[in-house]
Write a protein that holds these residues in place. Structure first.
Motif, mmCIF file in Angstrom:
data_model
loop_
_atom_site.group_PDB
_atom_site.id
_atom_site.type_symbol
_atom_site.label_atom_id
_atom_site.label_comp_id
_atom_site.label_asym_id
_atom_site.label_seq_id
_atom_site.Cartn_x
_atom_site.Cartn_y
_atom_site.Cartn_z
ATOM 1 N N TYR A 94 0.839 -1.206 0.000
ATOM 2 C CA TYR A 94 0.000 0.000 0.000
ATOM 3 C C TYR A 94 0.878 1.262 0.000
ATOM 4 O O TYR A 94 0.714 2.145 -0.836
ATOM 5 C CB TYR A 94 -0.921 -0.005 1.230
ATOM 6 C CG TYR A 94 -1.750 1.244 1.358
ATOM 7 C CD1 TYR A 94 -2.799 1.491 0.487
ATOM 8 C CD2 TYR A 94 -1.470 2.190 2.348
ATOM 9 C CE1 TYR A 94 -3.551 2.651 0.584
ATOM 10 C CE2 TYR A 94 -2.209 3.345 2.456
ATOM 11 C CZ TYR A 94 -3.255 3.581 1.566
ATOM 12 O OH TYR A 94 -3.994 4.736 1.665
ATOM 13 N N LYS B 83 -0.855 2.929 -3.367
ATOM 14 C CA LYS B 83 -1.526 4.214 -3.156
ATOM 15 C C LYS B 83 -0.955 5.301 -4.064
ATOM 16 O O LYS B 83 -1.597 6.316 -4.291
ATOM 17 C CB LYS B 83 -1.503 4.607 -1.678
ATOM 18 C CG LYS B 83 -0.322 5.343 -1.177
ATOM 19 C CD LYS B 83 -0.617 5.852 0.240
ATOM 20 C CE LYS B 83 0.614 6.495 0.824
ATOM 21 N NZ LYS B 83 0.512 6.765 2.236
ATOM 22 N N SER C 195 -8.088 6.668 -0.088
ATOM 23 C CA SER C 195 -8.164 5.254 0.309
ATOM 24 C C SER C 195 -7.922 5.133 1.810
ATOM 25 O O SER C 195 -7.432 6.060 2.459
ATOM 26 C CB SER C 195 -7.129 4.448 -0.469
ATOM 27 O OG SER C 195 -5.853 5.036 -0.301
ATOM 28 N N LEU C 196 -8.243 3.973 2.366
ATOM 29 C CA LEU C 196 -8.108 3.780 3.814
ATOM 30 C C LEU C 196 -6.766 3.163 4.177
ATOM 31 O O LEU C 196 -6.162 3.490 5.198
ATOM 32 C CB LEU C 196 -9.216 2.843 4.320
ATOM 33 C CG LEU C 196 -10.659 3.274 4.081
ATOM 34 C CD1 LEU C 196 -11.611 2.186 4.555
ATOM 35 C CD2 LEU C 196 -10.957 4.586 4.797
ATOM 36 N N GLY C 197 -6.306 2.184 3.378
ATOM 37 C CA GLY C 197 -5.052 1.478 3.705
ATOM 38 C C GLY C 197 -5.213 -0.009 3.469
ATOM 39 O O GLY C 197 -5.453 -0.448 2.349
ATOM 40 N N ALA D 221 -7.251 -3.520 3.997
ATOM 41 C CA ALA D 221 -8.574 -4.071 4.335
ATOM 42 C C ALA D 221 -8.435 -5.550 4.678
ATOM 43 O O ALA D 221 -7.815 -6.310 3.936
ATOM 44 C CB ALA D 221 -9.525 -3.894 3.147
ATOM 45 N N ALA E 10 -12.367 -2.856 -3.058
ATOM 46 C CA ALA E 10 -11.215 -2.454 -2.234
ATOM 47 C C ALA E 10 -10.061 -2.010 -3.131
ATOM 48 O O ALA E 10 -9.425 -0.975 -2.887
ATOM 49 C CB ALA E 10 -10.779 -3.611 -1.331
ATOM 50 N N ASN F 206 -7.085 0.496 -1.987
ATOM 51 C CA ASN F 206 -6.669 -0.208 -0.762
ATOM 52 C C ASN F 206 -5.985 -1.528 -1.119
ATOM 53 O O ASN F 206 -6.178 -2.057 -2.215
ATOM 54 C CB ASN F 206 -7.900 -0.523 0.091
ATOM 55 C CG ASN F 206 -8.638 0.732 0.486
ATOM 56 O OD1 ASN F 206 -8.231 1.444 1.390
ATOM 57 N ND2 ASN F 206 -9.714 1.047 -0.241
ATOM 58 N N THR F 207 -5.222 -2.062 -0.182
ATOM 59 C CA THR F 207 -4.683 -3.408 -0.361
ATOM 60 C C THR F 207 -5.456 -4.352 0.562
ATOM 61 O O THR F 207 -6.189 -3.902 1.457
ATOM 62 C CB THR F 207 -3.172 -3.455 -0.066
ATOM 63 O OG1 THR F 207 -2.948 -2.991 1.264
ATOM 64 C CG2 THR F 207 -2.396 -2.610 -1.057
ATOM 65 N N ASN G 17 -7.046 -1.272 8.625
ATOM 66 C CA ASN G 17 -7.863 -0.049 8.647
ATOM 67 C C ASN G 17 -9.338 -0.315 8.463
ATOM 68 O O ASN G 17 -10.176 0.526 8.805
ATOM 69 C CB ASN G 17 -7.406 0.908 7.539
ATOM 70 C CG ASN G 17 -5.949 1.260 7.681
ATOM 71 O OD1 ASN G 17 -5.089 0.667 7.029
ATOM 72 N ND2 ASN G 17 -5.645 2.173 8.577
ATOM 73 N N LYS G 18 -9.637 -1.466 7.867
ATOM 74 C CA LYS G 18 -11.055 -1.713 7.562
ATOM 75 C C LYS G 18 -11.321 -3.218 7.592
ATOM 76 O O LYS G 18 -10.521 -4.003 7.071
ATOM 77 C CB LYS G 18 -11.306 -1.153 6.154
ATOM 78 C CG LYS G 18 -12.275 -1.911 5.326
ATOM 79 C CD LYS G 18 -13.606 -1.266 5.313
ATOM 80 C CE LYS G 18 -14.663 -2.186 4.759
ATOM 81 N NZ LYS G 18 -15.968 -1.884 5.186
ATOM 82 N N TYR H 110 -14.890 1.846 1.616
ATOM 83 C CA TYR H 110 -13.437 1.733 1.416
ATOM 84 C C TYR H 110 -12.775 3.089 1.228
ATOM 85 O O TYR H 110 -11.631 3.161 0.799
ATOM 86 C CB TYR H 110 -13.155 0.837 0.201
ATOM 87 C CG TYR H 110 -13.498 -0.609 0.478
ATOM 88 C CD1 TYR H 110 -12.626 -1.416 1.195
ATOM 89 C CD2 TYR H 110 -14.700 -1.153 0.068
ATOM 90 C CE1 TYR H 110 -12.939 -2.729 1.485
ATOM 91 C CE2 TYR H 110 -15.033 -2.467 0.344
ATOM 92 C CZ TYR H 110 -14.142 -3.249 1.053
ATOM 93 O OH TYR H 110 -14.458 -4.556 1.350
#
Ligand code: NAP
Ligand code: MG
Length: 508
Positions: A92, A97, A170-172, A174, A194, A199-200, A250-251, A495
C-alpha cells in the motif's frame, strides 16, 4: 446419476386428459472434471508468493457430494496473519496508493478478463468444493464474480465523479472475511471495490470452500498484480479472529453469520477500524391473490431451493394470501417432486449437496424443531445419494409466526409457509424477525408493490421476481442482517475517506 422425473406435466385436471406416460428420466449430463486442476496442497498466498504456514499445519477440504478429499489447505495462525498484513501495508505505502488510478483499473480489468477465460475451470471447482449445482456456478457465481471486477474496474479512475463535492482517499489495508455459500462471488464482492478505491487486501475464505479463492490467487499472480496488494490466507475461525484483531488493519469487511458478526463488532469497538457487516437473513416472500400464481411458484422455488437454500437472502418464509393458499400449496408440492437432487456436476441437477456435515446437522435440527412445534412437514419423495451430505426439498405448513422455523435462519432447503388476509397484517408479520436483509412481493398491482416496499424493513425487496443480482445494485441489511452496502456506487463508500472539497468555514 439417473433421477426419476415425476409429475413434470400438470396433474390430472378436468379439462386436460394426459394420454401418454409422464414418468421419464433425464440422461445424466455430467460436466467433465478433467478441465479443472486442483493441486494436492495449497500454501498461503502472501506478498505474491506461495508461503508455508508457520505452524506447518494443513487441513483437508472435501467434496461434500461424496466426502472425498480434494486438497490440503494451509492453516494460517497469528504469525501468518502478521506477515500478510505487513505485506499488504508495504504494498500500500510503497506502490498501490501512489499508482495512477487508471493503472489500478487496468489491473482489475485484467483479473476480470482472466476470470472469464478460466470460467469453466472455476465453475467446476466451485461445485466440487462447495456442493452447488454446476448450472449455478457456471451461469451465476462465476459470471457474476467477473462482472464485479469489470464494474469496479470502471470506477477506479472516476472516484471524484462518484461523490461530487467530496475528495476521496483510500483507507489502507482491508481485512476481509467471507463465508462458504458463494465463495468466489463473495471474494469478488470484497476484493474488487477495495482495489478500485486504492486499498490493499488480506482475504480469508471459509474453511470448507477455500479452493476458488486460491485459484483466484493464481490468477492474480498471473495478472502481475504487484506483490502484497492481494494476500489470501486460509484457516478457520481463529485465523479470521486474528485478522480482525490485528492493529494495522484499517477496515474489516465481513460476510457471515450474525453470531460471528456480533463478535467482530465487539472486537473492533473502540478502535479506528471501519467496519461493514453482511449477516444472516429470514426473508419473507409474499404472494397476494392477484399474483400470477405459476410465475410466483417458480420464484418461490428459486428463492428457497436455489443453492440448497444456502443463501443469506433466501425466501425462507412464504406468506400466502388465504384465498389462494390451497392452490399455491398444491402447486408447490407438485413442483418440489420434479426438482432433481443429486450430483452437483450434473447439468440437470437443481439441488446439490449440503455444504458440510455440520450444516446438514443444523438443518436436521431445525426440521426436528419444526415437527416438535406442531407444523406439518411435506418432503419431496426423491431418493438421496448414500454418500455425502443431502437434504430433500422440504415444506412446512401451518407454521406459527412465533415458531423458531419462522424466526431463525436455517440456511437449507426448508420453506416455512404461513398465511395472511390483509396487506397491513402481512407487513407486520414480514417485519417481525430480528433480520432485515431481503423480501419478495408477488402481485399484479403496482401501487401495492410501492406500498409494500416502502413499509418492509429489508435491504432488498424484489417484486414479481426473486434472487436477482447485479454489480450496479447495492446490497445489505437492516437490523441484525448487518450494516453497510456492497455493490454499486454505495459499495465504494466503505473503502474511502470522504472529505469536503470546500471546507465548511469558507462556504458562504
Ligand atoms: P460464519 O460461521 O459466520 O463464517 C463466516 C466466515 O467467518 C468464515 O470465513 C469463518 O471461518 C469466519 N469466522 C468464524 N469465526 C470467526 C471469528 N470469531 N472471527 C472472525 N472470523 C470468523 O458464517 P458461515 O456459516 O460461513 O456462512 C453462513 C452465514 O453467512 C449465514 O448466516 C448467511 O446468512 C451469511 N451470509 C450473509 C451474506 C450477506 O450478504 N448478508 C452473504 C452470504 C452469507 P470458518 O469458515 O473457518 O469458520
Ligand atoms: Mg469443500
Amino acid at each position: 446419476m439417473k433421477k426419476k422425473q415425476k409429475n413434470i406435466l400438470p396433474r390430472k385436471s378436468n379439462t386436460l386428459k394426459l394420454s401418454f406416460d409422464t414418468s421419464w428420466t433425464y440422461a445424466p449430463a455430467p460436466e467433465s472434471r478433467t478441465s479443472a486442476t486442483i493441486q494436492p496442497r495449497y500454501d498461503l498466498f502472501i506478498n505474491g508468493k506461495w508461503t508455508k504456514p508457520e505452524s506447518g499445519k494443513y487441513f483437508e477440504t472435501i467434496n461434500p457430494a461424496n466426502e472425498e478429499t480434494l486438497s490440503e489447505i494451509a492453516e494460517a495462525n497469528a504469525a501468518d496473519v502478521n506477515k500478510a498484513v505487513a505485506a499488504a501495508r508495504n504494498a500500500y505505502e510503497k506502490y498501490w496508493k501512489k499508482l495512477p488510478a487508471k493503472e489500478r483499473g487496468k489491473y482489475i480489468f485484467r483479473i476480470a478478463r482472466m476470470m472469464q477465460e478460466k470460467s469453466r475451470e472455476l465453475a467446476i471447482i466451485e461445485s466440487l468444493d462447495g456442493g452447488k449445482p454446476i448450472r449455478e456456478s457456471r451461469d451465476f457465481d462465476i459470471p457474476e464474480a467477473a462482472n464485479h471486477f469489470f464494474y469496479y474496474a470502471g470506477w477506479a479512475d472516476k472516484l471524484d465523479y462518484a461523490f461530487p463535492g467530496k475528495k476521496t482517499a483510500s483507507l489502507g489495508v482491508a481485512g476481509q472475511i467471507i463465508p462458504w455459500n458463494f465463495p468466489l462471488l463473495m471474494a469478488a464482492w470484497k476484493i474488487a471495490p477495495a482495489l478500485a478505491t486504492g486499498n490493499t487486501v488480506v482475504l480469508k475464505p471459509a474453511e470448507t470452500t477455500p479452493l476458488t479463492a486460491l485459484k483466484l490467487a493464481e490468477l492474480i499472480q498471473e495478472a502481475d498484480l504487484p506483490p502484497g496488494v492481494v494476500n489470501i490466507i486460509t484457516g478457520a475461525g481463529e485465523t479470521g479472529a486474528a485478522l480482525v484483531q490485528h492493529p494495522d488493519i484499517n477496515k474489516i469487511a465481513f460476510t457471515g453469520s450474525t453470531e460471528v458478526g456480533k463478535m467482530i463488532l465487539r472486537a473492533v469497538a473502540g478502535t479506528n477500524k471501519k467496519l461493514t457487516l453482511e449477516l444472516g437473513g429470514k426473508a419473507a416472500n409474499i404472494i397476494f391473490e392477484d399474483a400470477p400464481l405459476d410465475q410466483a411458484v417458480e420464484g418461490i422455488i428459486n428463492g428457497i431451493f436455489f443453492n440448497q437454500g444456502h443463501v443469506c437472502c433466501a425466501g425462507s418464509r412464504l406468506y400466502i394470501q388465504e384465498s389462494v393458499a390451497n392452490t399455491v400449496i398444491r402447486k408447490l408440492k407438485d413442483r418440489i417432486e420434479t426438482l432433481i437432487v443429486g450430483d452437483p456436476l450434473d447439468k440437470n441437477t437443481d439441488i446439490g449437496a449440503i455444504n458440510s456435515k455440520k450444516q446438514l446437522e443444523t438443518i436436521h435440527y431445525y426440521i426436528k424443531t419444526g415437527i416438535q412445534e406442531g407444523a406439518e412437514i411435506y418432503e419431496s419423495s426423491c431418493r438421496l445419494p448414500s454418500k455425502g451430505f443431502w437434504c430433500k426439498p422440504t415444506l412446512f405448513l401451518n407454521v406459527a409466526q412465533s415458531s423458531r422455523i419462522a424466526q431463525e435462519e436455517i440456511f437449507g432447503p426448508v420453506l416455512a409457509i404461513l398465511t395472511f388476509r390483509t396487506d397491513d397484517e402481512v407487513i407486520e408479520k414480514a417485519n417481525n424477525t430480528p433480520y432485515g436483509l431481503s423480501a419478495g412481493v408477488w402481485t399484479d398491482k403496482g401501487s401495492r408493490i410501492f406500498n409494500m416496499t416502502r413499509k418492509m424493513r429489508a435491504g432488498v425487496v424484489w417484486a414479481n421476481t426473486y434472487n436477482k443480482f447485479d454489480p450496479t445494485s447495492p446490497f445489505g441489511g437492516y437490523k441484525e442482517s448487518g450494516f453497510g452496502r456492497e455493490g454499486g456506487l454505495h459499495g465504494l463508500m466503505p473503502y474511502l475517506h470522504l472529505s469536503n472539497l470546500i471546507p465548511n468555514s469558507t462556504r458562504k
